[in-house]
Design a protein around this motif. Structure first.
Motif, PDB file in Angstrom:
ATOM      1  N   ILE A   3     -16.943  67.313  68.470  1.00 26.71           N
ATOM      2  CA  ILE A   3     -15.886  66.451  69.053  1.00 26.71           C
ATOM      3  C   ILE A   3     -15.349  65.489  68.012  1.00 26.71           C
ATOM      4  O   ILE A   3     -14.137  65.317  67.868  1.00 26.71           O
ATOM      5  CB  ILE A   3     -16.436  65.663  70.266  1.00 26.71           C
ATOM      6  CG1 ILE A   3     -16.707  66.621  71.418  1.00 26.71           C
ATOM      7  CG2 ILE A   3     -15.470  64.567  70.694  1.00 26.71           C
ATOM      8  CD1 ILE A   3     -17.432  65.990  72.580  1.00 26.71           C
ATOM      9  N   SER A  26     -22.335  69.586  69.649  1.00 23.36           N
ATOM     10  CA  SER A  26     -21.084  69.386  70.379  1.00 23.36           C
ATOM     11  C   SER A  26     -20.463  68.026  70.060  1.00 23.36           C
ATOM     12  O   SER A  26     -19.239  67.917  69.898  1.00 23.36           O
ATOM     13  CB  SER A  26     -21.315  69.528  71.882  1.00 23.36           C
ATOM     14  OG  SER A  26     -21.760  70.828  72.160  1.00 23.36           O
ATOM     15  N   ASN A  27     -21.336  67.038  69.977  1.00 25.54           N
ATOM     16  CA  ASN A  27     -20.805  65.705  69.661  1.00 25.54           C
ATOM     17  C   ASN A  27     -20.190  65.652  68.282  1.00 25.54           C
ATOM     18  O   ASN A  27     -19.089  65.104  68.098  1.00 25.54           O
ATOM     19  CB  ASN A  27     -21.908  64.644  69.797  1.00 25.54           C
ATOM     20  CG  ASN A  27     -22.045  64.163  71.236  1.00 25.54           C
ATOM     21  OD1 ASN A  27     -21.042  63.812  71.873  1.00 25.54           O
ATOM     22  ND2 ASN A  27     -23.264  64.156  71.753  1.00 25.54           N
ATOM     23  N   GLU A  57     -13.206  67.315  65.654  1.00 28.48           N
ATOM     24  CA  GLU A  57     -11.953  67.795  66.237  1.00 28.48           C
ATOM     25  C   GLU A  57     -10.999  66.693  66.670  1.00 28.48           C
ATOM     26  O   GLU A  57      -9.812  66.756  66.418  1.00 28.48           O
ATOM     27  CB  GLU A  57     -12.267  68.674  67.453  1.00 28.48           C
ATOM     28  CG  GLU A  57     -11.884  70.134  67.241  1.00 28.48           C
ATOM     29  CD  GLU A  57     -12.135  70.956  68.485  1.00 28.48           C
ATOM     30  OE1 GLU A  57     -13.232  71.572  68.543  1.00 28.48           O
ATOM     31  OE2 GLU A  57     -11.249  70.966  69.364  1.00 28.48           O
ATOM     32  N   TYR A  58     -11.580  65.721  67.341  1.00 29.61           N
ATOM     33  CA  TYR A  58     -10.698  64.741  67.957  1.00 29.61           C
ATOM     34  C   TYR A  58     -10.686  63.368  67.283  1.00 29.61           C
ATOM     35  O   TYR A  58      -9.841  62.546  67.588  1.00 29.61           O
ATOM     36  CB  TYR A  58     -11.070  64.556  69.437  1.00 29.61           C
ATOM     37  CG  TYR A  58     -10.905  65.823  70.240  1.00 29.61           C
ATOM     38  CD1 TYR A  58     -12.000  66.656  70.504  1.00 29.61           C
ATOM     39  CD2 TYR A  58      -9.638  66.169  70.716  1.00 29.61           C
ATOM     40  CE1 TYR A  58     -11.819  67.808  71.234  1.00 29.61           C
ATOM     41  CE2 TYR A  58      -9.480  67.341  71.462  1.00 29.61           C
ATOM     42  CZ  TYR A  58     -10.592  68.158  71.720  1.00 29.61           C
ATOM     43  OH  TYR A  58     -10.403  69.296  72.444  1.00 29.61           O
ATOM     44  N   TYR A  59     -11.629  63.137  66.442  1.00 25.69           N
ATOM     45  CA  TYR A  59     -11.693  61.813  65.836  1.00 25.69           C
ATOM     46  C   TYR A  59     -11.636  61.884  64.325  1.00 25.69           C
ATOM     47  O   TYR A  59     -12.115  60.996  63.629  1.00 25.69           O
ATOM     48  CB  TYR A  59     -12.966  61.080  66.276  1.00 25.69           C
ATOM     49  CG  TYR A  59     -13.014  60.794  67.750  1.00 25.69           C
ATOM     50  CD1 TYR A  59     -13.556  61.731  68.646  1.00 25.69           C
ATOM     51  CD2 TYR A  59     -12.499  59.584  68.258  1.00 25.69           C
ATOM     52  CE1 TYR A  59     -13.588  61.460  70.001  1.00 25.69           C
ATOM     53  CE2 TYR A  59     -12.532  59.329  69.626  1.00 25.69           C
ATOM     54  CZ  TYR A  59     -13.076  60.265  70.497  1.00 25.69           C
ATOM     55  OH  TYR A  59     -13.103  59.994  71.831  1.00 25.69           O
TER      56      TYR A  59
END
Lengths: 697, 135
Positions: free
Chosen positions: A490, A486-487, A493-495
Motif C-alpha cells: 500500500i 500488503s502494508n 502504491e498509494y503513498y
C-alpha cells in the motif's frame, strides 16, 4: 485161473527172474537127459512087463517119487518148476514108448503122471477134473484095473500135493515178499549209511573250517565246560593273555588262569561273566565302558570288551564260550573324541550364549517362529513392545489380530516368497511400530521366520510433530507476513510521493522485498508439507507438453532477457506431444527448472528440448551456467538443499532451495521422474523430467 | 439517505489484518467498518446495515460459521451478501459456508488483499444492479 506152461510162461511160484533163469537151465539139463532116455526107451528092446521085480521097482520108484515130491516143495521151492517140467517130459516119453511098444504098463506109469502133472501145474479145479478124466480114460480105454489102485494113490498124493502147493506158494510168496522187504530194508540201510557218511563228511569239513576260523581269529576265544575248566583256547587268546602253550591252561579253571579287575579291584568270582553265563544261561556283554581289565600271565593288565555266551544242548547248559579283545587303543581314541566333543560343545555353547546375549540386548523386538507355529525365541525388547512376558503363538496371533495384523499370514508370506516382508508403519496398542518378517534358512531349507519389531513411536511422532509444526507454523506465519507485505504494498502504491527521500524509499523497498521473500518461503514450506502429507489433489488431464513448455518459456523470457541470456526451445517435427498429468503442477515444475537455469547462468543460453522416450515424454533444460560439482550433485532434489558451489554459503537471495524438492514430489506424483542429466562445473547443467504419455492412440 | 460510498463491514478479530483491509478498501473507495469479533460484528451489522460483510471464519469465542448462522437468521441482516475470507482451504468448509448462505468463499492464501477488493467489487456491482432495479 492161470495156466502157466513151463516152456512158455513162468510158473506161478516162480516170479523171480533169477529163479526162472536157473529153472530154465535146469529144465534144459533134464530135457537133455530125457531125450537120452527117450531114445533109449525107443531103441532098447526091454520087455519090462516080465518080472514082478520090474513092477516092484516101478512101484517103489513112483512112491519114492511121490514122497520126494511131497517134501521138495517145502525145502526147495525153486526146484518145483524143474520137477514139473521133468514130469511132463517123462509123461511124453511114456506115452511115446507106450505107443511104440504097445505096452499098456507104460500107460500105468504115464497116465497118472500126466494127470498128476496137470493137477499140480494148474492147481485149479478144472485142471484137476481133466486130470481125473484122463485117469478114468486110462482105466477104461486101456482096461487096466490096477489103475484104480494107482488112482487112489495118486489122487491122495495129488490132493496133498495140491494142498501143500497152496501152502508152499503162499509161503514162497511170503518168503519172496520178506526177501523183497529185506532187500528194501537193505537198500534203505545202504542209503542211510550213504547219507550218514555224507553228513559225517560235511561235519568234518565244518569242524575243520571252524577250527581254522577259531585259530586265525583276531579276537581271543575261550571255551569252558560246566566246571569252568578251559576246553578250547585259540592262538589269539593265548597271545592276549601271554600264554605260551595251550596245554598249559587246557583243563585248568578259568578263574585261576585269568583275573578280572574293575576300578583296580579284583571282581568276585560270582560277578564274573563265565559264572553268570553258566549258572543263569545268560549272554553277558562287557563293553569298553565297563572298564574291565584282564591280567595276563606276566601280570600286565589290559582293558577288554567281551561277549560270554552259554552253550546249550538239549535244553541244558553244558559250557560257555567267550570272545574278547584288547580295547586299549579304542579307549584312548574314545577319550580323545570325548574331549574334543566337550570342547566343541563348550565352544558352541559360548557362541550360542554370545548370540543370545546380542539378541537379548537388541533394542529391536525379535522373535522366532518355527513352521509349526511355535515361538522358539523371544527377546526382552519384543516382550516390552508387546507388553507381556509370556507368549504363545495363539495369544500372539490374537493380539496382532486386534490391530489388523495377521501374523501367521505374515510369516507364511515371507516363507512362501523367501523374502523379507513387512509393514513400515502401523499402530499397535498405543505405539507405532515397524514390523518385518524374514525367513530363516538352514541349508536352503526354510525352518522358520524371524519377526523384528521396531518401536518407532517417538521418531514417528517427532516426524509428525515436525510436520504439524511446519504446517501450523507456516499457517501462523502467513497472517503477519501478509500484513507486512500488503502494508508495504500500500505504501509503495498509494503513498509513494511521501517517500521521495531516497533512503526512505530504499527502506520501504527492502521491507517489501523481504516480506515477499518470507511469504515465498512460507508458501514453499506449506506446499512441501501438503505434498508430503498427500493432502494435495492432482488433476489427471491430458495436455500438450510442448505447448505448455512454450508457454512457460514465454513467461520466463523477460527474466532471461534481463540477464542477457538466450532462452529457446528446439524445433521438432512433431507438433504435439500429449501427456497425462496435472497441467498447473507441470507448469510449476517447468517454471522452477527454468527459473533455476536463469538464476545459475550469468551468460550464454538456456535451451529446452522435448523428446519421446518409450512411454514417456522427456523435457530437457540445458544451461551454460556455473554447473554443479559431483559432490553437490548427490544433494540435489533434497529438502533444504541448494546446489550452490559451497554448501554452507547458501545464497539466501535465491529462494528456499526447496524448488527441486517440490518439483520432484510433483513429478513423482504424476508418475514421472526428474533427474540431473549432466553437469560440469564451469560448463553448465542439464536437468530433465519425464511424464507418461497419454495412452490413447 | 443516499450513500456515496459503499459500506463494507469487516468482521475480523485480528486488528492488524482488519486495519489492513480498512486501508485497502478505503483506497479503493469503500467505506469500511470493523467489527472486532463475532459478537460485535453481528451487532454492528444489525445497527449499520452495511452493503457487504467480509467475514473471517477463524475467530476465537464465536467462530465464523456461527456468525454466519446468526446473520442469516436475523431479518435485518439476512440479505446482506457475506463474503467469507479465511485461511481454511478445505473444500468441506467451502461447501459448509456456501450452504450457510455465503456468496463467496475466498482463501487468503490464494487471494492477496488487492484481489479481495476485486472480488468485493464484483459482488457489490451485482448487488447494486439489483438494488437499482429496486429503486
Amino acid at each position: 485161473m492161470k495156466l502157466n506152461l513151463p516152456f512158455v510162461n513162468k510158473s506161478p511160484i516162480d516170479q523171480e527172474g533169477a529163479v526162472s533163469q536157473s529153472a530154465r537151465i535146469a529144465f534144459l539139463k533134464v530135457l537133455g537127459v530125457a531125450i537120452v532116455i527117450t531114445v533109449g526107451f525107443y531103441f532098447l528092446p526091454i520087455d519090462y512087463r516080465e518080472g514082478a521085480t520090474t513092477k516092484l521097482v516101478i512101484d517103489i520108484v513112483t512112491t519114492l517119487f511121490g514122497v520126494f515130491l511131497l517134501f521138495v516143495p517145502q525145502r526147495k521151492p525153486k526146484y518145483l518148476p524143474i520137477i514139473y517140467n521133468a514130469l511132463l517130459l517123462m509123461l511124453i516119453i511114456a506115452v511115446v514108448a507106450n505107443y511104440r511098444h504097445q505096452q499098456a504098463d507104460l500107460a500105468i506109469l504115464a497116465m497118472p503122471m500126466l494127470s498128476f502133472f496137470l493137477l499140480s501145474q494148474a492147481g485149479g479145479i478144472v485142471w484137476s477134473l481133466i486130470g481125473f478124466l484122463v485117469l478114468l480114460v486110462g482105466i477104461f480105454v486101456y482096461n487096466v484095473p490096477e489103475l484104480v489102485n494107482y488112482t487112489v494113490h495118486y489122487l491122495g498124493i495129488a490132493g496133498v500135493i495140491f494142498y501143500y502147493q497152496r501152502i508152499i506158494s503162499t509161503q514162497v510168496s511170503i518168503i519172496n515178499q520178506k526177501n523183497k522187504q529185506l532187500e528194501g530194508a537193505n537198500q534203505k540201510l545202504r542209503d542211510e549209511v550213504k547219507q550218514r557218511k555224507k553228513a559225517e563228511d560235511k561235519l568234518r569239513k565244518e569242524k575243520d573250517r571252524i577250527a581254522l576260523i577259531v585259530s586265525s581269529m583276531g579276537e581271543g576265544l575261550v571255551v569252558v565246560n560246566k566246571k569252568q575248566e578251559i576246553t578250547v583256547i585259540n592262538p589269539a587268546a593265548q597271545r592276549l593273555l601271554e600264554i605260551d602253550s595251550a596245554q598249559d591252561v587246557l583243563g585248568r579253571k578259568w578263574t585261576k588262569v585269568v583275573k578280572t579287575y574293575k576300578d583296580g579291584e579284583k571282581i568276585s568270582p560270582k560277578e564274573r561273566s563265565f559264572n553268570i553265563a553258566l549258572s543263569k544261561g545268560e549272554t553277558i556283554l562287557t563293553k569298553m565302558e565297563k572298564d574291565h581289565y584282564y591280567q595276563t600271565r606276566n601280570g600286565e593288565r589290559f582293558p577288554v570288551s567281551s561277549i560270554t555266551a552259554p552253550i546249550i544242548s538239549a535244553g541244558e547248559v553244558t559250557g560257555a564260550v567267550k570272545v574278547f579283545r584288547n580295547v586299549t587303543r579304542e579307549k584312548r581314541e574314545k577319550e580323545i573324541i570325548e574331549k574334543e566333543v566337550k570342547e566343541r560343545t563348550k565352544e558352541v555353547a559360548r557362541e550360542k550364549a554370545k548370540l543370545l546375549a546380542s539378541i537379548n540386548s537388541l533394542p529391536l523386538g525379535y522373535f522366532l517362529i518355527d513352521p509349526k507355529h511355535e515361538i522358539s525365541l523371544m527377546n526382552p525388547a519384543a516382550k516390552d513392545i508387546l507388553g507381556k512376558e509370556d507368549w504363545d503363538f495363539k495369544s500372539l496371533k490374537d493380539t496382532f489380530g486386534k490391530h489388523n495384523i495377521d501374523i501367521s499370514a505374515f510369516c507364511a508370506h515371507c516363507r512362501g516368497t523367501n523374502s523379507t516382508y513387512g509393514i513400515d508403519e502401523t499402530d499397535f496398542k498405543n505405539k507405532i511400530i515397524k514390523i518385518i518378517s524374514v525367513p530363516v534358512k538352514v541349508k536352503r531349507q526354510i525352518v522358520g521366520s524371524v519377526v523384528v519389531m521396531e518401536d518407532i513411536t517417538e521418531s514417528k511422532l517427532l516426524e509428525r510433530n515436525k510436520d504439524e509444526f511446519f504446517a501450523v507454523a507456516s499457517h501462523e506465519l502467513r497472517t503477519p507476513l501478509t500484513a507486512i507485505r500488503s502494508n508495504t504494498a500500500i505504501l509503495e502504491e498509494y503513498y509513494s510521493e511521501k517517500f521521495k527521500e531516497k533512503q526512505l524509499k530504499e527502506i520501504l523497498d527492502d521491507m517489501h522485498t523481504s516480506s515477499e521473500r518470507l511469504i515465498d518461503i512460507v508458501n514453499d514450506f506449506l506446499n512441501v508439507s501438503h505434498l508430503e502429507q498427500g493432502e494435495v489433489e492432482f488433476e489427471s488431464e491430458q495436455f500438450d507438453i510442448r505447448g505448455l513448455t512454450e508457454k512457460s518459456i514465454k513467461s520466463m523470457s523477460q527474466a532471461a532477457i534481463q540477464k542477457g541470456l538466450k532462452l529457446s526451445i528446439d524445433k521438432k517435427p512433431e507438433n504435439q506431444l500429449i501427456v497425462k498429468g496435472d497441467r498447473t503442477r507441470t507448469e510449476q515444475v517447468l517454471i522452477n527448472l527454468l527459473d533455476n537455469a536463469i538464476k545459475y547462468t550469468d551468460e550464454g543460453s538456456i535451451s529446452v528440448r522435448i523428446q519421446r522416450k518409450g512411454d514417456y515424454a522427456q523435457v530437457e533444460i540445458e544451461d551454460t551456467g556455473v554447473g554443479i560439482s559431483p559432490k553437490n550433485q548427490k544433494l540435489l532434489f533434497r529438502k533444504f538443499q541448494q546446489a550452490g558451489e559451497k554448501v554452507l554459503a547458501r545464497d539466501v537471495t535465491q529462494g528456499t532451495g526447496m524448488g527441486l524438492y517440490i518439483s520432484k514430489l510433483l513429478v513423482q506424483k504424476m508418475g514421472g521422474k526428474i533427474f540431473l542429466l549432466d553437469s560440469k562445473p564451469g560448463k553448465g547443467s542439464a536437468f530433465a523430467f519425464t511424464l507418461p504419455l497419454a495412452k490413447d492412440k | 439517505m443516499t450513500k456515496t460510498k459503499s459500506q463494507v463491514l469487516i468482521i475480523e478479530d485480528d486488528e492488524i489484518m482488519a486495519r489492513l483491509y480498512e486501508k485497502i478498501f478505503a483506497l479503493n473507495g469503500y467505506e469500511t467498518v470493523i467489527g472486532y469479533g463475532g459478537k460485535e460484528g453481528v451487532e454492528k451489522a444489525k445497527k449499520l446495515n452495511p452493503e457487504l460483510i467480509l467475514l473471517d471464519l477463524m475467530m476465537p469465542k464465536i467462530d465464523g460459521f456461527e456468525v454466519l448462522d446468526q446473520l442469516k437468521k436475523e431479518a435485518s441482516t439476512k440479505n446482506i451478501p457475506v463474503v467469507v475470507l479465511t485461511n481454511l482451504a478445505e473444500e468441506e468448509n467451502r461447501i459448509k459456508a456456501m450452504d450457510k448462505g455465503a456468496v463467496k468463499y475466498l482463501v487468503k492464501s490464494e487471494f492477496e488483499p488487492k484481489d479481495v477488493v476485486k472480488q468485493i467489487k464484483a459482488v457489490l456491482s451485482e448487488n447494486s444492479e439489483d438494488s437499482e432495479a429496486d429503486d
